[in-house]
Structures are given as C-alpha cells and as structure tokens.
Design a protein around this motif. Structure first.
Motif, PDB file in Angstrom:
ATOM      1  N   ALA A  91      45.677 -23.866  36.598  1.00  8.33           N
ATOM      2  CA  ALA A  91      45.464 -25.088  37.379  1.00  8.33           C
ATOM      3  C   ALA A  91      45.619 -24.771  38.850  1.00  8.33           C
ATOM      4  CB  ALA A  91      46.461 -26.174  36.975  1.00  8.33           C
ATOM      5  N   THR A  92      44.975 -25.582  39.662  1.00  8.85           N
ATOM      6  CA  THR A  92      45.172 -25.539  41.097  1.00  8.85           C
ATOM      7  C   THR A  92      45.970 -26.774  41.494  1.00  8.85           C
ATOM      8  OG1 THR A  92      44.084 -25.411  43.255  1.00  8.85           O
ATOM      9  CG2 THR A  92      42.958 -26.671  41.572  1.00  8.85           C
ATOM     10  N   ILE A  93      46.842 -26.609  42.489  1.00 10.26           N
ATOM     11  CA  ILE A  93      47.650 -27.731  42.961  1.00 10.26           C
ATOM     12  C   ILE A  93      47.463 -27.913  44.456  1.00 10.26           C
ATOM     13  CG2 ILE A  93      49.402 -27.540  41.146  1.00 10.26           C
ATOM     14  CD1 ILE A  93      51.235 -26.166  43.289  1.00 10.26           C
ATOM     15  N   GLY A  94      47.746 -29.112  44.898  1.00  9.09           N
ATOM     16  CA  GLY A  94      47.745 -29.421  46.311  1.00  9.09           C
ATOM     17  C   GLY A  94      48.550 -30.683  46.536  1.00  9.09           C
ATOM     18  N   PHE A  95      48.996 -30.881  47.756  1.00  8.90           N
ATOM     19  CA  PHE A  95      49.762 -32.090  48.061  1.00  8.90           C
ATOM     20  C   PHE A  95      49.736 -32.336  49.556  1.00  8.90           C
ATOM     21  CE2 PHE A  95      52.772 -28.730  48.759  1.00  8.90           C
ATOM     22  CZ  PHE A  95      53.533 -29.170  49.827  1.00  8.90           C
ATOM     23  N   ALA A  96      50.016 -33.566  49.912  1.00  9.30           N
ATOM     24  CA  ALA A  96      50.173 -33.949  51.320  1.00  9.30           C
ATOM     25  C   ALA A  96      51.285 -34.987  51.386  1.00  9.30           C
ATOM     26  CB  ALA A  96      48.877 -34.517  51.877  1.00  9.30           C
ATOM     27  N   LEU A  97      52.168 -34.810  52.347  1.00 11.85           N
ATOM     28  CA  LEU A  97      53.261 -35.752  52.578  1.00 11.85           C
ATOM     29  C   LEU A  97      53.033 -36.479  53.895  1.00 11.85           C
ATOM     30  CD1 LEU A  97      56.253 -33.419  51.662  1.00 11.85           C
ATOM     31  CD2 LEU A  97      55.288 -35.226  50.231  1.00 11.85           C
ATOM     32  N   HIS A  98      53.554 -37.688  53.983  1.00 14.53           N
ATOM     33  CA  HIS A  98      53.492 -38.419  55.242  1.00 14.53           C
ATOM     34  C   HIS A  98      54.245 -37.610  56.297  1.00 14.53           C
ATOM     35  CE1 HIS A  98      54.037 -41.520  58.253  1.00 14.53           C
ATOM     36  NE2 HIS A  98      53.027 -42.154  57.670  1.00 14.53           N
ATOM     37  N   PRO A  99      53.739 -37.505  57.528  1.00 14.46           N
ATOM     38  CA  PRO A  99      54.407 -36.693  58.552  1.00 14.46           C
ATOM     39  C   PRO A  99      55.875 -37.042  58.794  1.00 14.46           C
ATOM     40  CG  PRO A  99      52.196 -37.232  59.281  1.00 14.46           C
ATOM     41  CD  PRO A  99      52.433 -38.008  58.003  1.00 14.46           C
ATOM     42  N   THR A 100      56.275 -38.283  58.560  1.00 11.47           N
ATOM     43  CA  THR A 100      57.693 -38.636  58.745  1.00 11.47           C
ATOM     44  C   THR A 100      58.583 -37.965  57.711  1.00 11.47           C
ATOM     45  OG1 THR A 100      57.478 -40.640  57.397  1.00 11.47           O
ATOM     46  CG2 THR A 100      57.163 -40.875  59.795  1.00 11.47           C
ATOM     47  N   GLU A 101      57.981 -37.409  56.654  1.00  7.82           N
ATOM     48  CA  GLU A 101      58.744 -36.752  55.587  1.00  7.82           C
ATOM     49  C   GLU A 101      58.735 -35.235  55.705  1.00  7.82           C
ATOM     50  OE1 GLU A 101      60.531 -38.700  53.850  1.00  7.82           O
ATOM     51  OE2 GLU A 101      59.522 -40.562  54.397  1.00  7.82           O
ATOM     52  N   TRP A 102      58.062 -34.694  56.714  1.00 11.75           N
ATOM     53  CA  TRP A 102      57.984 -33.243  56.899  1.00 11.75           C
ATOM     54  C   TRP A 102      59.350 -32.684  57.295  1.00 11.75           C
ATOM     55  CZ3 TRP A 102      52.937 -32.630  60.268  1.00 11.75           C
ATOM     56  CH2 TRP A 102      51.831 -33.021  59.502  1.00 11.75           C
ATOM     57  N   GLY A 103      59.598 -31.442  56.923  1.00  9.66           N
ATOM     58  CA  GLY A 103      60.801 -30.739  57.340  1.00  9.66           C
ATOM     59  C   GLY A 103      62.055 -31.114  56.570  1.00  9.66           C
ATOM     60  N   LYS A 104      61.908 -31.792  55.447  1.00  8.53           N
ATOM     61  CA  LYS A 104      63.062 -32.244  54.660  1.00  8.53           C
ATOM     62  C   LYS A 104      63.187 -31.516  53.316  1.00  8.53           C
ATOM     63  CE  LYS A 104      62.717 -36.859  56.694  1.00  8.53           C
ATOM     64  NZ  LYS A 104      62.482 -38.299  56.426  1.00  8.53           N
ATOM     65  N   GLY A 105      62.333 -30.526  53.093  1.00  6.23           N
ATOM     66  CA  GLY A 105      62.356 -29.805  51.821  1.00  6.23           C
ATOM     67  C   GLY A 105      61.569 -30.482  50.716  1.00  6.23           C
ATOM     68  N   PHE A 106      60.896 -31.589  51.040  1.00  5.53           N
ATOM     69  CA  PHE A 106      60.160 -32.323  50.023  1.00  5.53           C
ATOM     70  C   PHE A 106      58.921 -31.572  49.543  1.00  5.53           C
ATOM     71  CE2 PHE A 106      61.890 -36.627  51.709  1.00  5.53           C
ATOM     72  CZ  PHE A 106      63.066 -36.426  51.018  1.00  5.53           C
ATOM     73  N   GLY A 107      58.335 -30.749  50.399  1.00  2.00           N
ATOM     74  CA  GLY A 107      57.175 -29.966  49.976  1.00  2.00           C
ATOM     75  C   GLY A 107      57.544 -28.989  48.873  1.00  2.00           C
ATOM     76  N   THR A 108      58.660 -28.293  49.061  1.00  7.29           N
ATOM     77  CA  THR A 108      59.108 -27.333  48.048  1.00  7.29           C
ATOM     78  C   THR A 108      59.406 -28.039  46.732  1.00  7.29           C
ATOM     79  OG1 THR A 108      60.013 -25.908  49.771  1.00  7.29           O
ATOM     80  CG2 THR A 108      60.828 -25.552  47.535  1.00  7.29           C
ATOM     81  N   GLU A 109      60.082 -29.188  46.808  1.00  7.65           N
ATOM     82  CA  GLU A 109      60.381 -29.912  45.572  1.00  7.65           C
ATOM     83  C   GLU A 109      59.115 -30.437  44.913  1.00  7.65           C
ATOM     84  OE1 GLU A 109      63.204 -33.430  43.703  1.00  7.65           O
ATOM     85  OE2 GLU A 109      63.587 -32.768  45.755  1.00  7.65           O
ATOM     86  N   THR A 110      58.142 -30.852  45.714  1.00  6.80           N
ATOM     87  CA  THR A 110      56.867 -31.315  45.153  1.00  6.80           C
ATOM     88  C   THR A 110      56.174 -30.187  44.393  1.00  6.80           C
ATOM     89  OG1 THR A 110      56.600 -32.984  46.884  1.00  6.80           O
ATOM     90  CG2 THR A 110      54.608 -32.298  45.720  1.00  6.80           C
ATOM     91  N   VAL A 111      56.160 -28.978  44.966  1.00  9.26           N
ATOM     92  CA  VAL A 111      55.554 -27.837  44.274  1.00  9.26           C
ATOM     93  C   VAL A 111      56.309 -27.559  42.971  1.00  9.26           C
ATOM     94  CG1 VAL A 111      55.038 -25.367  44.407  1.00  9.26           C
ATOM     95  CG2 VAL A 111      54.593 -26.839  46.379  1.00  9.26           C
ATOM     96  N   HIS A 112      57.633 -27.612  43.006  1.00  8.46           N
ATOM     97  CA  HIS A 112      58.410 -27.404  41.777  1.00  8.46           C
ATOM     98  C   HIS A 112      58.086 -28.454  40.723  1.00  8.46           C
ATOM     99  CE1 HIS A 112      61.041 -23.966  42.277  1.00  8.46           C
ATOM    100  NE2 HIS A 112      61.180 -24.292  43.550  1.00  8.46           N
ATOM    101  N   LEU A 113      57.932 -29.705  41.126  1.00  8.05           N
ATOM    102  CA  LEU A 113      57.583 -30.757  40.165  1.00  8.05           C
ATOM    103  C   LEU A 113      56.196 -30.526  39.573  1.00  8.05           C
ATOM    104  CD1 LEU A 113      59.055 -33.829  42.058  1.00  8.05           C
ATOM    105  CD2 LEU A 113      59.762 -33.044  39.779  1.00  8.05           C
ATOM    106  N   LEU A 114      55.244 -30.117  40.413  1.00  7.30           N
ATOM    107  CA  LEU A 114      53.909 -29.814  39.902  1.00  7.30           C
ATOM    108  C   LEU A 114      53.950 -28.629  38.935  1.00  7.30           C
ATOM    109  CD1 LEU A 114      51.842 -30.336  43.172  1.00  7.30           C
ATOM    110  CD2 LEU A 114      51.660 -31.699  41.079  1.00  7.30           C
ATOM    111  N   CYS A 115      54.765 -27.635  39.238  1.00  6.36           N
ATOM    112  CA  CYS A 115      54.913 -26.491  38.333  1.00  6.36           C
ATOM    113  C   CYS A 115      55.580 -26.902  37.023  1.00  6.36           C
ATOM    114  CB  CYS A 115      55.684 -25.361  39.010  1.00  6.36           C
ATOM    115  SG  CYS A 115      54.735 -24.486  40.271  1.00  6.36           S
ATOM    116  N   ALA A 116      56.561 -27.779  37.092  1.00  2.00           N
ATOM    117  CA  ALA A 116      57.190 -28.285  35.867  1.00  2.00           C
ATOM    118  C   ALA A 116      56.162 -29.005  35.002  1.00  2.00           C
ATOM    119  CB  ALA A 116      58.362 -29.210  36.200  1.00  2.00           C
ATOM    120  N   LEU A 117      55.324 -29.814  35.620  1.00  2.00           N
ATOM    121  CA  LEU A 117      54.256 -30.479  34.879  1.00  2.00           C
ATOM    122  C   LEU A 117      53.324 -29.449  34.250  1.00  2.00           C
ATOM    123  CD1 LEU A 117      52.516 -32.944  34.068  1.00  2.00           C
ATOM    124  CD2 LEU A 117      51.444 -32.795  36.341  1.00  2.00           C
TER     125      LEU A 117
END
Length: 193
Positions: A91-117
């Motif tokens: 599978a290929t994954i991708g994501f985008a977060l609202h700019p106010t949420e950048w720099g909080k580690g949410f991107g890494t957790e999003t990738v982990h959640l996609l990998c768990a799925l």
C-alpha cells in the motif's frame, strides 16, 4: 470494515460528511499543500474527496482508506490520511495535517497508525510513501516512524506548473516496530470492525 484506530494522542476514523470544512482548511491552504503533489483544492474538489472517502468505506473489497485524523477524545478532524492498497500485499500512504498541528509529533503518530492499519488489520507486507525533495520535515517524520529511504522518482508529479521529483520511503512488516499504544490494544478505542 469500519476503521477506528487509536494511539496515545491521535485516532484515525472514517471521514464523515461534516468533515468537509475541516479538510478544506487543510487542502485549500497554500501553506498546508506547499509540498503536496497537488495545488490547493477548491471547495468542490474537497467535497469530491469527502464523497469518495465515504463511498470507499462501503466497497468490497476495499482498496482505499481516506481517514480523518483526530485527537483522542475530540472528534474534530485535524488531518486527513490515506492508505491505498496495491497488488502484492502493498500500500501507499499519505497524510496532511492542519498547519497549527505541525511540529507536535502528530505526523509520526499518523504514520504509525497507518502502518498499524496496513500491517495488523490488512495483513500487508510493504507500505511506502513519497515526499517532495524540499519537504525535510516529512523526511524526518517518515524516518522517525521507521521507514527507510528508497530513492528518487524523477519527474513524478506535475504541480505548480512544473515537474517535480519525489523521494520514496518504505517499511516492511517485519521491520515495523509500533510505538507503545498504537494499534496494540493498549490505547482506548482501538480496533477496526
């Protein structure tokens, strides 16, 4: 299968009709889309994304997962994540977060959640992602999530009036090491039904 997968700080859930405005706040924002493979979306284009995400949740077999990224305990969408299956248990994954949420580690957790799925729920063997060569924040995120840089696809996407390369990353099922609480049953509201 309806997806609702939680980690320590974030959850992935199915996109709902009421998410259109929050997705437009991301996909319609020039800063949020600066490094993505497309230019800012119009309200009509975002509505089509929402409609497609909702429709794909009912397909059998399901090959696309367009999901809302939310904070635990807050159903409001702060990001949009996508996993699209391919032949050969990939599978290929991708994501985008609202700019106010950048720099909080949410991107890494999003990738982990996609990998768990992908790995735990769908039984995939390989998951990959691509980023703009200028998006160094994405490079750090993908590496922190356990992915390995694979290489460069030359002239991969046509965006902002020019061809742009993409840098690709991947992780194999036996390489992926989830962070505590991501898709392992220890976080609240974990599961896919």
């Amino acid at each position: 299968m309806t997806v609702h997968l939680a980690g320590p700080g974030l959850a992935l859930r199915e996109v709902e009709a009421g998410d259109t405005t929050d997705i437009l706040a991301i996909y319609g924002d020039p800063e949020a889309t600066r490094h993505l493979s497309f230019e800012p979306r119009t309200p009509e284009q975002v509505q089509a994304i929402v409609d497609r995400s909702i429709a794909s949740a009912t397909e059998d077999p399901r090959t696309e997962y367009g999901l809302a990224v939310t904070r635990i305990g807050d159903p409001r969408l702060i990001g949009y994540a996508r996993l699209a299956t391919e032949p050969q248990q990939a599978a290929t994954i991708g994501f985008a977060l609202h700019p106010t949420e950048w720099g909080k580690g949410f991107g890494t957790e999003t990738v982990h959640l996609l990998c768990a799925l992908g790995f735990r729920t769908l039984g995939l063997h390989r998951i990959w992602a691509a980023r703009s060569p200028l998006n160094e924040a994405s490079a750090r995120t993908l590496l922190r999530a356990g992915m390995t840089e694979d290489g460069r696809i030359r002239d991969h996407v046509f965006v902002h009036g020019a061809w742009r390369d993409s840098i690709t990353y991947s992780v194999l099922e036996h390489e992926w090491a989830p962070i505590e609480g991501v898709g392992d049953g220890t976080a609240p509201e974990t599961g896919a039904t």
